[in-house]
Design a protein around this motif. Structure first.
Motif, mmCIF file in Angstrom:
data_model
loop_
_atom_site.group_PDB
_atom_site.id
_atom_site.type_symbol
_atom_site.label_atom_id
_atom_site.label_comp_id
_atom_site.label_asym_id
_atom_site.label_seq_id
_atom_site.Cartn_x
_atom_site.Cartn_y
_atom_site.Cartn_z
ATOM 1 N N TRP A 261 -97.896 13.612 10.908
ATOM 2 C CA TRP A 261 -96.580 12.972 11.047
ATOM 3 C C TRP A 261 -96.650 11.670 11.838
ATOM 4 O O TRP A 261 -95.649 11.002 12.040
ATOM 5 N N ARG A 262 -97.848 11.299 12.324
ATOM 6 C CA ARG A 262 -97.983 10.026 13.025
ATOM 7 C C ARG A 262 -98.686 9.030 12.107
ATOM 8 O O ARG A 262 -99.595 9.410 11.366
ATOM 9 N N THR A 263 -98.322 7.746 12.194
ATOM 10 C CA THR A 263 -99.043 6.727 11.437
ATOM 11 C C THR A 263 -100.462 6.631 11.988
ATOM 12 O O THR A 263 -100.763 7.152 13.063
ATOM 13 N N ILE A 264 -101.327 5.932 11.239
ATOM 14 C CA ILE A 264 -102.707 5.751 11.686
ATOM 15 C C ILE A 264 -102.722 5.087 13.062
ATOM 16 O O ILE A 264 -103.406 5.540 13.989
ATOM 17 N N LEU A 265 -101.932 4.010 13.203
ATOM 18 C CA LEU A 265 -101.909 3.322 14.491
ATOM 19 C C LEU A 265 -101.487 4.279 15.615
ATOM 20 O O LEU A 265 -102.131 4.337 16.665
ATOM 21 N N ASP A 266 -100.432 5.042 15.373
ATOM 22 C CA ASP A 266 -99.939 5.924 16.430
ATOM 23 C C ASP A 266 -100.869 7.117 16.681
ATOM 24 O O ASP A 266 -100.875 7.677 17.774
ATOM 25 N N ASN A 267 -101.675 7.476 15.677
ATOM 26 C CA ASN A 267 -102.701 8.490 15.912
ATOM 27 C C ASN A 267 -103.785 7.965 16.851
ATOM 28 O O ASN A 267 -104.158 8.634 17.810
ATOM 29 N N VAL A 268 -104.266 6.731 16.563
ATOM 30 C CA VAL A 268 -105.431 6.266 17.315
ATOM 31 C C VAL A 268 -105.077 5.892 18.760
ATOM 32 O O VAL A 268 -105.936 5.938 19.638
ATOM 33 N N ILE A 269 -103.818 5.550 19.001
ATOM 34 C CA ILE A 269 -103.477 5.103 20.361
ATOM 35 C C ILE A 269 -103.128 6.251 21.307
ATOM 36 O O ILE A 269 -102.855 6.023 22.489
ATOM 37 N N LEU A 270 -103.162 7.476 20.788
ATOM 38 C CA LEU A 270 -102.786 8.628 21.606
ATOM 39 C C LEU A 270 -103.487 8.676 22.972
ATOM 40 O O LEU A 270 -102.827 8.870 23.999
ATOM 41 N N PRO A 271 -104.823 8.461 23.014
ATOM 42 C CA PRO A 271 -105.489 8.521 24.329
ATOM 43 C C PRO A 271 -104.967 7.462 25.293
ATOM 44 O O PRO A 271 -104.900 7.697 26.496
ATOM 45 N N LEU A 272 -104.595 6.279 24.751
ATOM 46 C CA LEU A 272 -104.078 5.223 25.624
ATOM 47 C C LEU A 272 -102.727 5.624 26.188
ATOM 48 O O LEU A 272 -102.434 5.385 27.367
#
Ligand code: ADP
Ligand code: MG
Length: 251
Positions: free
Chosen positions: A89-100
């Motif tokens: 349910w998260r876009t690619i961008l919002d998936n990858v920025i999770l740790p930040l």
């Protein structure tokens, strides 16, 4: 950089019997190295990465990162577990920025940083896509970017290309090396593919069938940068022979 000393681990099973999984594992990964952990399925590779990540406590032995003993401590490494999944349910961008975001960065700042790195991970133009719209290789690169953004060395990768077809897998191996040439992060990688281990690594630790013990440490003498052609060179084939033979004789 990373040191593991005399790790033992047994699991208590449902019928109360004990399953010895790791026995006396001692190894190290130096700064900037790519080291592979190779061993048959079920020999405790994922358990060992869980121990290094502080998610599983060993029965004996210690884990060190630099000067600090980190046995049982979480949050010290970048870890991509086996079958790491993107949130659908998260876009690619919002998936990858999770740790930040987890590290406290504002969503705007995190997205800025994420966007900057998408092209390097072959994901330019896919920031707003959802995981289901991407190929397996792209999803895997997104998961790798997310792991990369944890920004802690060493990076632990558990069979990162395990579910990809052979061609995509070969592409991903080359791509990982390109990234690594640029970033020089310290990587400990688990694979059951001997050829993959040789192609990617500076050194290889070969584990026995369960309970996992270190059967052999092999230094890979192939020069860097590595090229696909090296996969057919004598050196690589010779190391492959040594590893497969050691596995057959279990030492
Ligand atoms: P590998 O990654 O090398 O395939 P694992 O570390 O996943 O091996 O598992 C090693 C062994 O430990 C397997 O037999 C597995 O079934 C068992 N195991 C893994 N996790 C647990 C657990 N939490 N409880 C009990 N047994 C486990
Ligand atoms: Mg595993």
């Amino acid at each position: 950089m990373l040191k593991i000393e005399g790790i033992n681990k047994e699991y208590l099973q449902r019928d109360e019997s004990r399953l010895p999984v790791l026995e006396g594992i001692t190894m190290e990964v130096k700064e900037g190295e790519i080291v592979s952990l190779v061993g048959p399925s079920g020999c405790g590779k994922s358990t060992l990465l869980d121990i290094i990540a502080g998610l599983t406590i060993p029965d004996r032995g210690k884990v060190w990162i630099g000067e600090e003993e980190v046995t049982g401590k979480k949050g010290k490494v970048s870890y991509m577990p086996q079958n790491d999944l993107l949130f659908p349910w998260r876009t690619i961008l919002d998936n990858v920025i999770l740790p930040l975001q987890l590290a406290g960065l504002s969503t705007n700042k995190a997205r800025e940083e994420g966007r900057r790195l998408l092209p390097l991970f072959g994901l330019e133009g896919f920031a707003e896509s959802y995981p289901s719209m991407l190929s397996g290789g792209m999803r895997q690169r997104a998961a790798l970017l997310r792991t990369y953004l944890i920004q802690k060395d060493p990076i632990l990768l558990d069979e990162p290309f395990g579910r990809l077809d052979a061609l995509t897998r070969a592409e991903m191996q080359k791509w990982l090396l390109t990234i690594w040439e640029k970033m020089r992060r310290t990587i400990l990688l688990v694979t059951h593919d001997v050829e993959e281990a040789i192609f990617l690594s500076d050194r290889i630790y070969l584990l026995s069938p369960r309970p996992g013990r270190v059967l052999k440490e092999v230094i890979v003498p192939l020069p860097r940068p590595r090229t696909e052609r090296m996969k057919t060179e004598e050196d690589l084939i010779e190391i492959k022979r040594i590893l497969l033979e050691a596995l057959e004789n279990k030492g």
